[in-house]
Each structure stands twice: as structure tokens, then as C-alpha cells.
Design an enzyme around this catalytic site. Structure first.
Site, mmCIF file in Angstrom:
data_model
loop_
_atom_site.group_PDB
_atom_site.id
_atom_site.type_symbol
_atom_site.label_atom_id
_atom_site.label_comp_id
_atom_site.label_asym_id
_atom_site.label_seq_id
_atom_site.Cartn_x
_atom_site.Cartn_y
_atom_site.Cartn_z
ATOM 1 N N HIS A 142 -71.429 -51.600 48.838
ATOM 2 C CA HIS A 142 -70.864 -50.263 49.085
ATOM 3 C C HIS A 142 -70.332 -50.160 50.519
ATOM 4 C CE1 HIS A 142 -74.113 -49.277 45.987
ATOM 5 N NE2 HIS A 142 -73.013 -48.859 45.395
ATOM 6 N N GLN A 197 -71.772 -40.877 32.475
ATOM 7 C CA GLN A 197 -71.388 -42.277 32.264
ATOM 8 C C GLN A 197 -72.554 -43.138 31.796
ATOM 9 O OE1 GLN A 197 -70.195 -42.687 36.513
ATOM 10 N NE2 GLN A 197 -71.003 -44.753 36.328
ATOM 11 N N GLY A 243 -64.876 -51.329 43.973
ATOM 12 C CA GLY A 243 -65.279 -52.730 44.102
ATOM 13 C C GLY A 243 -64.852 -53.582 42.927
ATOM 14 N N GLN A 278 -63.920 -51.522 35.401
ATOM 15 C CA GLN A 278 -63.852 -50.147 35.927
ATOM 16 C C GLN A 278 -62.671 -49.998 36.891
ATOM 17 O OE1 GLN A 278 -67.338 -47.685 37.336
ATOM 18 N NE2 GLN A 278 -66.632 -48.417 39.311
ATOM 19 N N SER A 301 -76.132 -55.269 43.714
ATOM 20 C CA SER A 301 -76.085 -54.163 42.760
ATOM 21 C C SER A 301 -77.293 -53.276 42.996
ATOM 22 C CB SER A 301 -76.124 -54.709 41.330
ATOM 23 O OG SER A 301 -76.444 -53.676 40.420
ATOM 24 N N ARG A 332 -78.876 -51.997 40.809
ATOM 25 C CA ARG A 332 -79.837 -52.310 39.743
ATOM 26 C C ARG A 332 -80.656 -53.567 40.032
ATOM 27 N NH1 ARG A 332 -75.510 -49.823 36.406
ATOM 28 N NH2 ARG A 332 -76.487 -48.079 35.327
HETATM 29 P P1 AMP Z 1 -71.983 -47.810 42.068
HETATM 30 O O1 AMP Z 1 -72.739 -47.054 43.106
HETATM 31 O O2 AMP Z 1 -72.743 -48.972 41.526
HETATM 32 O O3 AMP Z 1 -71.360 -46.933 41.028
HETATM 33 O O4 AMP Z 1 -70.768 -48.479 42.828
HETATM 34 C C1 AMP Z 1 -69.917 -47.748 43.660
HETATM 35 C C2 AMP Z 1 -68.767 -48.631 44.078
HETATM 36 O O5 AMP Z 1 -69.269 -49.769 44.755
HETATM 37 C C3 AMP Z 1 -67.965 -49.148 42.888
HETATM 38 O O6 AMP Z 1 -66.580 -49.136 43.235
HETATM 39 C C4 AMP Z 1 -68.490 -50.549 42.734
HETATM 40 O O7 AMP Z 1 -67.562 -51.430 42.132
HETATM 41 C C5 AMP Z 1 -68.737 -50.939 44.183
HETATM 42 N N1 AMP Z 1 -69.699 -52.036 44.284
HETATM 43 C C6 AMP Z 1 -70.909 -52.130 43.685
HETATM 44 N N2 AMP Z 1 -71.481 -53.326 43.972
HETATM 45 C C7 AMP Z 1 -70.603 -54.007 44.766
HETATM 46 C C8 AMP Z 1 -70.596 -55.299 45.382
HETATM 47 N N3 AMP Z 1 -71.622 -56.155 45.241
HETATM 48 N N4 AMP Z 1 -69.531 -55.650 46.113
HETATM 49 C C9 AMP Z 1 -68.460 -54.806 46.258
HETATM 50 N N5 AMP Z 1 -68.406 -53.578 45.713
HETATM 51 C C10 AMP Z 1 -69.461 -53.174 44.964
#
Ligand code: AMP
Length: 290
Positions: A43, A67, A153, A159, A191, A193
């Protein structure tokens, strides 16, 4: 490191929109980084990417209920707001938008975005309704935060493709940028998760990036057949993961499956390890050399 000031926390769409308009009237460019919180370096890399072309960055933190499927992890999704604010402060992010559920979905709300065709396969099949929720919330965020640039990302490859198409189709006047996947030193894609994984599961989760690396190496050595690559990936994943949702070898624009690796091919993976669902991906090119 120079001490950064605390980002300004904004909770309502009205004050967020007014602040963005005020900044833009001053001639400042505003960047937007939508997240669900539980922030990590992936992020923060998007925040830094936004900072490169913008004077002010707004990070949003909203765990979007629409979602998540009924059997998914909405209620146990990690919520770490204090730490998120600290990380955003260190990254020099000026604004954090933290709306309530009612602010995003006011009582009586009933309009949704029908996602584009690129949402149909893969995640779209495994998670019915997921991209409808993603498109709806992201278009809402675009309207609440009329920034100049929004950054997503590559980690969530489909997505990003869906949102780029939505932005084109619905005339969103915002530039969409995609930042590369940030990984742990051992290759695991960062992640929110990952924190669900036990140490033993985390070890097994390395099979995702390992299988992608092996596929990239095979392509660099001349392999072009998708069926052969998919079988190779399956053999690496099978002993390590509890379920393979899909191994997709697809055109990176349309996300339709391909028979042979072309100049713009992507591998998309989704698996379950224990109760945790993980995704990863990599772009391929037949001319790529490791
Ligand atoms: P999320 O909080 O998981 O919904 O992710 C928010 C944003 O962060 C989304 O655009 C994701 O694609 C991006 N993102 C999540 N993990 C990564 C990562 N390891 N590297 C780059 N961007 C990421």
C-alpha cells in the site's frame, strides 16, 4: 528521517470533496490511493507512486462490505487503524479518508455499477458479486474524492484491469496508475491477508511466487505452450496448497485464456491455504530473460 505531521483524518464525503476542490483551486495535484486498511509496504508503495506526480495524497481506508461474499472474511478482516495512521504519517501522506458505512452507503442506496466484461472470468467466477462491489465502491470514492490521479496495485491484476476499463467506459476524468507488486524478501506477495497464515501455512504460501518464477524461467527458456506451463504450475502448487481456485494463462488486456504465450500474457493464480485465500500473478513475455 524528518518527522512528518499526522495526516488529516476526514470522515465525510462533503468535507473530503470540498478539501480536494480547494487544493485543486490552489493549483495542487491530488492523488488517491484506495485501500481497505491493514496497511503494508505494498500500500505504501502506491502512496509513494502517487506522491511522484501529485502534491497531496489521500489514502482511503474502508473495508467495503459489498465486495465480500457471504462466506468470506468481512467480519474478521484485519482492522489496524492506529498503526495504519502511523505508517501513513511516516510515508508523508497528508489525508486519510475514513468514512463510515452509512457515509458510503446511505440508507436507501440502491444504485450499483455493472462491471465490464473483463470482470467475468477468474475472480469474477470464484467470487460472485465481488467486482460489482469493487466497481461500485471505487466509483463512489472517485466521486467523493475528485482527485487527478488514482493508484492501484498490480497485485490485484484483474481488479486493476476492471477499474481501468470502468474508468474508460464511464468517462472518469482521472488518470489511473498501476504500481508493481511488492513482495517479502522470500517472494511472498504482500497482502493484508498474510497475517491469517500460521508459520507452516506461510511457508506453503511461497509456492505461489515459486510457481510463477518457474513458469517465467520456462518461458525464458523457450516454452510457449500455456497447457504445459499451467501443468508445471499446478505440480508446484498441488502439494503445498489446500485448493486451487484457478491457474489462468490469459491475454493481459482481455483476460481471456490463450493457448500460447504472446507479447502481453499474464499468469493469474488463486489458491486456498487453510482458510486463507491468496492470489498472485506475473506478466510474461516470450523474449523475457531472467
Ligand atoms: P486492499 O487494501 O488489499 O484492498 O488493497 C488496496 C490497494 O493496494 C489495491 O490497489 C491493491 O492492489 C494494492 N496492493 C495490495 N497488495 C499489494 C502489493 N503487495 N503490492 C502492491 N500493491 C498492493
Amino acid at each position: 528521517m524528518a518527522e512528518q505531521s499526522q495526516p488529516r483524518i476526514i470522515e465525510t464525503a462533503a468535507s473530503m470533496r470540498a478539501e480536494v476542490r480547494r487544493l485543486q483551486r490552489e493549483g495542487l495535484r491530488v492523488g488517491l490511493v484506495p485501500t481497505m486498511g491493514a496497511l503494508h509496504d505494498g500500500h505504501l508503495s502506491l502512496v509513494r507512486m502517487a506522491q511522484k506526480s501529485c502534491d497531496r495524497v489521500v489514502t482511503t481506508i474502508f473495508v467495503n462490505p459489498t465486495q465480500f461474499g457471504p462466506q468470506e472474511d468481512f467480519s474478521r478482516y484485519p482492522r489496524t487503524l492506529e498503526r495504519d495512521l502511523q505508517l501513513l504519517r511516516e510515508a508523508g501522506c497528508q489525508y486519510v479518508f475514513v468514512p463510515s458505512k452509512d457515509e458510503v452507503y446511505p440508507p436507501g442506496y440502491s444504485t450499483e455499477v455493472d462491471p465490464p466484461a473483463v470482470a467475468k472470468r477468474w475472480e469474477g467466477e470464484c467470487r460472485p458479486g465481488h467486482f460489482r462491489g469493487v466497481c461500485t465502491v471505487v466509483l463512489k470514492l472517485f466521486n467523493m474524492i475528485p482527485a487527478d490521479v488514482a493508484v492501484f496495485g498490480q497485485k490485484d491484476f484483474q481488479q486493476a484491469a476492471v477499474l481501468q476499463q470502468m474508468a474508460r467506459d464511464l468517462n472518469v476524468g482521472m488518470q489511473i496508475k498501476i504500481g508493481p507488486t511488492i513482495r517479502e524478501v522470500d517472494g511472498l506477495a504482500m497482502s493484508s491477508r498474510n497475517r491469517y497464515l500460521s508459520p507452516e501455512e506461510r511457508q506453503r504460501a511461497l509456492s505461489l511466487s515459486q510457481s510463477l518464477n518457474a513458469a517465467q524461467a520456462a518461458v525464458a527458456a523457450g516454452e510457449k505452450r500455456a497447457v504445459t506451463l499451467a501443468a508445471m504450475i499446478g505440480e508446484t502448487l498441488q502439494p503445498q496448497v489446500d485448493h486451487i481456485d484457478y491457474v489462468a494463462i490469459a491475454d493481459a488486456e482481455t483476460l481471456e485464456p490463450v493457448d500460447a504465450i504472446g507479447p502481453n500474457t499474464v499468469i493469474l493464480l488463486a489458491v486456498k491455504i487453510g482458510k486463507t485465500r491468496l492470489i498472485d500473478n506475473c506478466l510474461l513475455s516470450p523474449t523475457r530473460h531472467e
